[in-house]
Design a protein around this motif. Sequence first.
Motif, short mmCIF file in Angstrom:
data_model
loop_
_atom_site.label_atom_id
_atom_site.label_comp_id
_atom_site.label_asym_id
_atom_site.label_seq_id
_atom_site.Cartn_x
_atom_site.Cartn_y
_atom_site.Cartn_z
N LEU A 131 -33.25 9.11 4.74
CA LEU A 131 -34.33 8.14 4.92
C LEU A 131 -35.59 8.82 5.44
O LEU A 131 -35.52 9.75 6.26
N LYS A 132 -36.75 8.33 4.99
CA LYS A 132 -38.02 8.85 5.49
C LYS A 132 -38.08 8.69 7.01
O LYS A 132 -37.75 7.64 7.55
N GLY A 133 -38.49 9.76 7.68
CA GLY A 133 -38.60 9.71 9.14
C GLY A 133 -37.33 10.09 9.86
O GLY A 133 -37.27 10.04 11.08
N THR A 134 -36.30 10.46 9.08
CA THR A 134 -35.07 10.98 9.68
C THR A 134 -34.81 12.37 9.12
O THR A 134 -35.38 12.76 8.10
N LYS A 135 -33.95 13.11 9.79
CA LYS A 135 -33.80 14.52 9.44
C LYS A 135 -32.40 14.99 9.78
O LYS A 135 -31.85 14.65 10.83
N ASP A 136 -31.81 15.79 8.88
CA ASP A 136 -30.53 16.43 9.19
C ASP A 136 -30.77 17.60 10.14
O ASP A 136 -31.74 18.35 9.98
N ILE A 137 -29.90 17.74 11.12
CA ILE A 137 -29.92 18.94 11.96
C ILE A 137 -28.83 19.85 11.41
O ILE A 137 -27.63 19.57 11.54
N LEU A 138 -29.24 20.91 10.75
CA LEU A 138 -28.32 21.76 10.00
C LEU A 138 -27.63 22.78 10.91
O LEU A 138 -28.13 23.10 11.99
N PRO A 139 -26.48 23.31 10.44
CA PRO A 139 -25.72 24.27 11.27
C PRO A 139 -26.54 25.46 11.75
O PRO A 139 -26.38 25.92 12.88
N GLN A 140 -27.48 25.94 10.91
CA GLN A 140 -28.28 27.09 11.31
C GLN A 140 -29.33 26.76 12.38
O GLN A 140 -29.95 27.65 12.95
N ASP A 141 -29.54 25.46 12.63
CA ASP A 141 -30.53 25.03 13.62
C ASP A 141 -29.91 24.42 14.87
O ASP A 141 -30.58 24.29 15.90
N VAL A 142 -28.65 24.03 14.79
CA VAL A 142 -28.08 23.23 15.87
C VAL A 142 -27.95 24.01 17.18
O VAL A 142 -27.90 23.42 18.26
N HIS A 143 -27.95 25.36 17.09
CA HIS A 143 -27.85 26.13 18.33
C HIS A 143 -29.03 25.90 19.25
O HIS A 143 -28.92 25.99 20.47
#
Length: 413
Positions: free
Chosen positions: A8-20
């Motif tokens: 959805l617009k205005g939402t975002k996945d927090i990906l494994p390479q960023d979660v740290h």
Amino acid sequence: MAKIIKVLKGTKDILPQDVHMWHFLEKKANEVFSKYGFKEIRTPIIEVTELFSRGVGDTTDIVNKEMYTFEKSDRSITLRPENTAGVVRSYIENGMSRLPAPVKLWYKGSMFRYERPQAGRQRQFHQVGVEMFGIKQPTADAEVILAAVNYLKALGLNDLEVEINSLGCPKCREEFKNKLKAVLKPYFNDLCEDCQNRYEKNPLRLLDCKVEDCKKIFEKSEIQEIINSDFICEECAEHYTELKLYLDKMDVKYKENKLLVRGLDYYNRTVFEIKSNNLGSQNAVCGGGRYDGLVGQLGGEPTPAVGFAMGMERLISLLPQQEADKLDGYIVSNFLTDTFVLAEELRGKGLNVEFDLSNKKFSKQLEKAAKVAKFAIILGEDEIAKNQVSVKNLETGEQVTVDREICTKALKL
């Protein structure tokens, strides 16, 4: 081929390479806030809509324009747009007023506001914050500000500027509101639509307007004279003076900003913002203040309270990227059964290890190990026969062969 469903617009996945980076913020929050005696609380993401209309204030942009509200079983439910009201609700409902004061709570989690997505601001966003209940003295204000400053420093944000102001109490603020309305009345038609709506309902919020035409009006000398007047009563002035004394003693750099009012209706007396000059541009990273009337307003016994919140996306945008933690070891072997056994053995001893589930060539496994782990744990035919492993430090290239029982010691090379 089926249509791809996108976020959805205005939402975002927090990906494994960023979660740290998120883990880093959360870990530091627990470390720093625990030193001040704050305990973590987790409140629901959904609450009854009335909590926010009564708590945040029906004159705010949040309640008027930005909340995600829906009906379910004849009840109006809202995704929380901020967490202070939810924490206050929990404080009242769970009888925390019976605990010795101060009651100190900290939180982290998702918030939701329907607004135009932009850099550092999403419709689903995350905040970390603290709330302190039960202390009316400015020592509480000072400690909360100090906790915020030290948390930001622990993240590596050192070039900080604290802005403070006192909004006074409801009694002394009323006179100021009336004077402000009187001096602004000739300019009413020139104010933006939001400011015209706020003029009657909450004139203090006029000072928070970001529209350039309104800012120019507020710069007029007769209006500045009202804004800069010492309107707060003697008791509020004493509270404010004491706060500044504590901040001076703690070497907290601050400046006073008479236009600082914050965007929520529940604040009284102390309000503050912290700005960071990290990465070359100034950004507001923290906002908070005192809200002595909110507990009573939501049905509890009158209780002094003070707190702050920080946007986690904004914090991450200001931090230099950090390398994600590597695995302790990556097992390189073409003997899958023995590898499975060794991996579980090492995991049982508290190590983070992986191996190639698809049993690729030895050289490919070694390449993967160099990318994801600190050590390669080599398990060949000779090692299996002798109940040993070869451990290679992937940074220095040093390699040793050791008995399997002491493999964990070799991983500290």
